[in-house]
Design a protein around this motif. Structure first.
Motif, PDB file in Angstrom:
ATOM      1  N   ASP A  16       0.470  -1.176  -0.372  1.00  0.00           N
ATOM      2  CA  ASP A  16       0.307   0.190  -0.192  1.00  0.00           C
ATOM      3  C   ASP A  16       1.106   1.222   0.113  1.00  0.00           C
ATOM      4  OD1 ASP A  16      -2.211  -1.494  -0.231  1.00  0.00           O
ATOM      5  OD2 ASP A  16      -1.888  -1.800   2.294  1.00  0.00           O
ATOM      6  N   SER A  22       1.821   0.016   4.478  1.00  0.00           N
ATOM      7  CA  SER A  22       1.170  -0.651   4.936  1.00  0.00           C
ATOM      8  C   SER A  22       2.850  -1.876   5.665  1.00  0.00           C
ATOM      9  CB  SER A  22       0.462  -1.645   4.363  1.00  0.00           C
ATOM     10  OG  SER A  22      -0.468  -1.298   4.561  1.00  0.00           O
ATOM     11  N   PHE A  72      -5.319  -9.602   6.892  1.00  0.00           N
ATOM     12  CA  PHE A  72      -4.031  -8.579   7.209  1.00  0.00           C
ATOM     13  C   PHE A  72      -4.164  -7.859   8.474  1.00  0.00           C
ATOM     14  CE2 PHE A  72      -6.199  -8.012   2.150  1.00  0.00           C
ATOM     15  CZ  PHE A  72      -4.069  -8.678   1.440  1.00  0.00           C
ATOM     16  N   MET A 108      -1.774  -5.940  10.329  1.00  0.00           N
ATOM     17  CA  MET A 108      -1.223  -4.917  10.304  1.00  0.00           C
ATOM     18  C   MET A 108      -0.822  -4.628  11.822  1.00  0.00           C
ATOM     19  SD  MET A 108      -2.098  -5.536   7.386  1.00  0.00           S
ATOM     20  CE  MET A 108      -2.523  -4.387   6.227  1.00  0.00           C
ATOM     21  N   TRP A 160      -3.737  -0.667   8.145  1.00  0.00           N
ATOM     22  CA  TRP A 160      -4.193  -0.899   6.766  1.00  0.00           C
ATOM     23  C   TRP A 160      -3.207   0.498   6.571  1.00  0.00           C
ATOM     24  CZ3 TRP A 160      -9.267  -3.423   4.967  1.00  0.00           C
ATOM     25  CH2 TRP A 160      -8.583  -4.602   5.622  1.00  0.00           C
ATOM     26  N   ALA A 161      -3.885   0.621   5.080  1.00  0.00           N
ATOM     27  CA  ALA A 161      -2.939   1.832   4.390  1.00  0.00           C
ATOM     28  C   ALA A 161      -3.418   2.722   4.894  1.00  0.00           C
ATOM     29  CB  ALA A 161      -3.964   1.494   3.069  1.00  0.00           C
ATOM     30  N   ILE A 215     -11.743   3.268   5.384  1.00  0.00           N
ATOM     31  CA  ILE A 215      -9.994   2.885   5.221  1.00  0.00           C
ATOM     32  C   ILE A 215      -9.291   3.980   4.213  1.00  0.00           C
ATOM     33  CG2 ILE A 215     -10.135   0.054   5.516  1.00  0.00           C
ATOM     34  CD1 ILE A 215     -10.614  -0.463   2.924  1.00  0.00           C
ATOM     35  N   ASP A 216      -8.135   3.622   4.338  1.00  0.00           N
ATOM     36  CA  ASP A 216      -7.523   3.692   2.778  1.00  0.00           C
ATOM     37  C   ASP A 216      -7.411   5.178   2.608  1.00  0.00           C
ATOM     38  OD1 ASP A 216      -6.791   1.648   2.841  1.00  0.00           O
ATOM     39  OD2 ASP A 216      -7.483   1.627   0.593  1.00  0.00           O
ATOM     40  N   GLU A 253     -11.055   0.190  -3.740  1.00  0.00           N
ATOM     41  CA  GLU A 253     -10.709   0.853  -2.326  1.00  0.00           C
ATOM     42  C   GLU A 253      -9.197   1.506  -3.154  1.00  0.00           C
ATOM     43  OE1 GLU A 253      -9.127  -2.577   0.183  1.00  0.00           O
ATOM     44  OE2 GLU A 253      -7.934  -3.324  -1.991  1.00  0.00           O
ATOM     45  N   ALA A 254      -8.198   2.365  -1.867  1.00  0.00           N
ATOM     46  CA  ALA A 254      -6.404   2.628  -2.410  1.00  0.00           C
ATOM     47  C   ALA A 254      -6.868   3.883  -3.960  1.00  0.00           C
ATOM     48  CB  ALA A 254      -6.137   1.690  -3.003  1.00  0.00           C
ATOM     49  N   THR A 257      -4.904  -8.122  -4.024  1.00  0.00           N
ATOM     50  CA  THR A 257      -4.801  -6.644  -3.944  1.00  0.00           C
ATOM     51  C   THR A 257      -4.297  -5.742  -4.377  1.00  0.00           C
ATOM     52  OG1 THR A 257      -3.471  -6.174  -1.972  1.00  0.00           O
ATOM     53  CG2 THR A 257      -5.602  -6.626  -1.397  1.00  0.00           C
ATOM     54  N   HIS A 316      -2.629  -1.728  -4.911  1.00  0.00           N
ATOM     55  CA  HIS A 316      -2.682  -0.777  -4.029  1.00  0.00           C
ATOM     56  C   HIS A 316      -1.039   0.814  -4.507  1.00  0.00           C
ATOM     57  CE1 HIS A 316      -3.791   2.027  -0.111  1.00  0.00           C
ATOM     58  NE2 HIS A 316      -3.231   2.552  -1.051  1.00  0.00           N
ATOM     59  N   HIS A 375       2.274  -2.830  -5.226  1.00  0.00           N
ATOM     60  CA  HIS A 375       2.908  -3.862  -4.362  1.00  0.00           C
ATOM     61  C   HIS A 375       2.076  -5.117  -5.650  1.00  0.00           C
ATOM     62  CE1 HIS A 375      -1.042  -3.848  -2.153  1.00  0.00           C
ATOM     63  NE2 HIS A 375      -0.900  -4.739  -3.115  1.00  0.00           N
ATOM     64  N   ARG A 421       2.963  -8.777   1.222  1.00  0.00           N
ATOM     65  CA  ARG A 421       2.996  -7.593  -0.238  1.00  0.00           C
ATOM     66  C   ARG A 421       4.977  -7.381   0.197  1.00  0.00           C
ATOM     67  NH1 ARG A 421      -2.299  -5.692   0.820  1.00  0.00           N
ATOM     68  NH2 ARG A 421      -1.601  -5.183   3.216  1.00  0.00           N
TER      69      ARG A 421
HETATM   70  O1  FUB Z   1      -3.143  -3.732   3.099  1.00  0.00           O
HETATM   71  C1  FUB Z   1      -4.791  -3.644   3.418  1.00  0.00           C
HETATM   72  C2  FUB Z   1      -5.967  -3.137   2.794  1.00  0.00           C
HETATM   73  O2  FUB Z   1      -5.264  -4.121   1.021  1.00  0.00           O
HETATM   74  C3  FUB Z   1      -5.146  -2.047   2.877  1.00  0.00           C
HETATM   75  O3  FUB Z   1      -6.160  -1.038   3.211  1.00  0.00           O
HETATM   76  C4  FUB Z   1      -6.050  -1.795   1.003  1.00  0.00           C
HETATM   77  O4  FUB Z   1      -6.352  -0.201  -0.329  1.00  0.00           O
HETATM   78  C5  FUB Z   1      -5.689  -3.546   0.055  1.00  0.00           C
HETATM   79  O5  FUB Z   1      -4.153  -3.031  -0.542  1.00  0.00           O
END
Ligand code: FUB
Length: 342
Positions: free
Chosen positions: A32, A48, A64, A66, A101-102, A152-153, A242-243, A291, A293, A308, A319
Motif C-alpha cells: 500500500d 503498510s 491483514f 498489521m 491498514w494503508a 479505510i485507505d 479501495e485505494a 490486492t 494499491h 505492490h 506483499r
Molecule cells: O493492506 C490492507 C488493505 O489491502 C488496504 O487497506 C487495501 O487498500 C488493500 O491493499
C-alpha cells in the motif's frame, strides 16, 4: 521476520512470466505505498508493514493483521532503500485495536502528519492522525480518531494551499456499512448489493487548518462513464473498490483507485478535487496477489507508479512494494502498465 527470498530479476510469477520490477526492500514485507517527496528531495514511502498471522483468509481482509508502520526512504530511483524503525505502533494508539491498514502522510509548517485506518474496539474502521517533526517518525497519535471518520485507505492531496483527505473502501473497508452516518456492524459484507444502481464512491473532505480534523462533512466523489452516467455497482471492472489516490497534472485532477475483486488500478480525470471525475482507463493490469494499491508521484524529472505484489512470498497477506516509471500520452491519458515483462 521471515527470511525473504525470491528477489531476483529471474523470479517468475505463477504463470511463468518475469516481473517488470523488483521489490524495493527484502528486509520486511511492505504494501500500500503512498510515496512523497518532501523538501529534502528524497522520496519517502508511507505504507503498510505486512506481517504473518493466524487469521484465515476471508473476503473482509481479516488476514491483514498489521500492527505498525515503518517508513522507507530512497535518495535516488534505483538506489538503496532505507527501512526505518517502527514509526507508530498500534499499542500507542489509544483508540485502535487492530489492523493498521494503508496510511498516507502530509507535511505542513514543519510538521509531518500520518493518517492511518485501524479498527476500533467495536470493530469499526476509523481514521487516525499522528504527528512528528521527522518524516520517518516516531509519530505521536491523537487520542481519538478523526471525528466523523470511517472506512479505510486515507490519502491526502495538497492543492492551492489546502489539504484534502480522500478515503473509503468497500467489502472489508466497510464503506457499505457507513451509508447512514453510523457504522452498522450487521450491514452488507460486500457493497450496496444493487448492481444496477450507482456504485459507492470514495469520500473527500477538506482538512482543518491544524490538519487534525475534517473541516467539512465528507462528500461523495462521483465517478462517471464516458456518457456522463455514474459507474454502476455491477461494473466491477471500473467501479471504485479501495485505494483512492489523487494527483494533478497541469489543470487536470487525476483520481486513481483499485477495482478490488477485478484487480485493476484505474483512473478518472476531472476539473476539481471534488469531482465529478470521468473514467479514463487502466493504469496497472493485475499483479501477482489479490490486492492492488498504489501512488503516483513526480520525482527527479519523471513520474513514478508505486505499487505492490507478492513476488517475495507468494501469499496475498505478505506483499512487497515496487516502483516503475509511469508515462502519459500527449492527450494526458496514462499508458497502461503490465506488471510482467512480455
Ligand atoms: O493492506 C490492507 C488493505 O489491502 C488496504 O487497506 C487495501 O487498500 C488493500 O491493499
Amino acid at each position: 521476520e521471515v527470511p525473504l527470498t525470491n528477489a531476483s530479476a529471474d523470479a517468475v510469477g505463477p504463470d511463468g512470466r518475469k516481473y517488470l520490477s523488483q521489490p524495493l526492500t527484502t528486509e520486511i514485507y511492505t504494501a500500500d505505498p503512498s510515496a512523497h517527496v518532501w523538501g529534502d528531495g528524497k522520496l519517502y514511502v508511507y505504507g503498510s508493514h505486512d506481517i504473518d498471522g493466524d487469521a484465515q483468509e476471508d473476503d473482509l481482509g481479516g488476514h491483514f493483521e498489521m500492527r505498525d508502520y515503518r517508513i522507507l526512504e530512497l535518495a535516488e530511483p534505483g538506489g538503496k532503500t532505507i527501512v526505518h524503525p517502527v514509526a507508530l505502533d498500534v499499542k500507542d494508539v489509544p483508540w485502535a485495536d487492530k489492523q493498521m491498514w494503508a496510511p498516507d502522510a502530509a507535511f505542513k509548517n514543519g510538521t509531518y502528519y500520518l493518517y492511518f485506518p485501524a479498527k476500533d474496539k467495536q470493530g469499526a474502521f476509523r481514521i487516525g492522525v499522528a504527528t512528528s517533526q521527522s518524516p520517518v517518525g516516531p509519530f505521536k497519535a491523537a487520542p481519538q480518531p478523526i471525528k466523523g471518520s470511517f472506512s479505510i485507505d486515507p490519502s491526502v492531496f495538497a492543492d492551492g494551499g489546502e489539504h484534502y483527505i480522500i478515503f473509503g473502501g468497500i467489502w472489508g473497508g466497510q464503506l457499505q456499512r457507513n451509508t447512514t452516518g453510523t457504522y452498522d456492524p450487521n450491514g452488507s459484507k460486500t457493497d450496496l448489493e444493487k448492481p444496477n444502481e450507482p456504485a459507492l464512491s470514495p469520500k473527500i473532505a477538506k482538512l482543518s487548518g491544524d490538519m487534525m480534523e475534517f473541516a467539512e462533512k465528507p462528500r461523495d466523489i462521483q465517478i462517471l462513464d464516458e456518457a456522463g452516467k455514474p459507474l454502476l455497482g455491477g461494473d466491477t471492472n471500473r467501479r471504485f473498490f479501495e485505494a483512492a489516490w489523487m494527483h494533478k497534472r497541469g489543470d487536470t485532477y487525476y483520481l486513481s483507485y483499485s477495482t478490488g475483486d477485478t484487480h485493476y488500478l484505474v483512473y478518472a480525470t476531472g476539473k476539481s478535487p471534488y469531482g465529478p471525475f470521468t473514467y479514463r482507463g487502466r493504469i496497472l493490469e493485475p499483479v501477482n496477489g489479490w490486492t492492488s494499491h498504489h501512488s503516483i508521484v513526480d520525482w527527479k524529472g519523471k513520474s513514478w507508479l508505486f505499487y505492490h505484489d507478492v513476488q517475495l512470498s507468494g501469499q496475498t497477506r505478505l506483499r512487497n512494494v515496487k516502483m516503475t516509471e509511469l508515462k502519459y500520452n500527449p492527450d494526458g491519458s496514462i499508458q497502461t502498465i503490465d506488471p510482467f515483462v512480455k
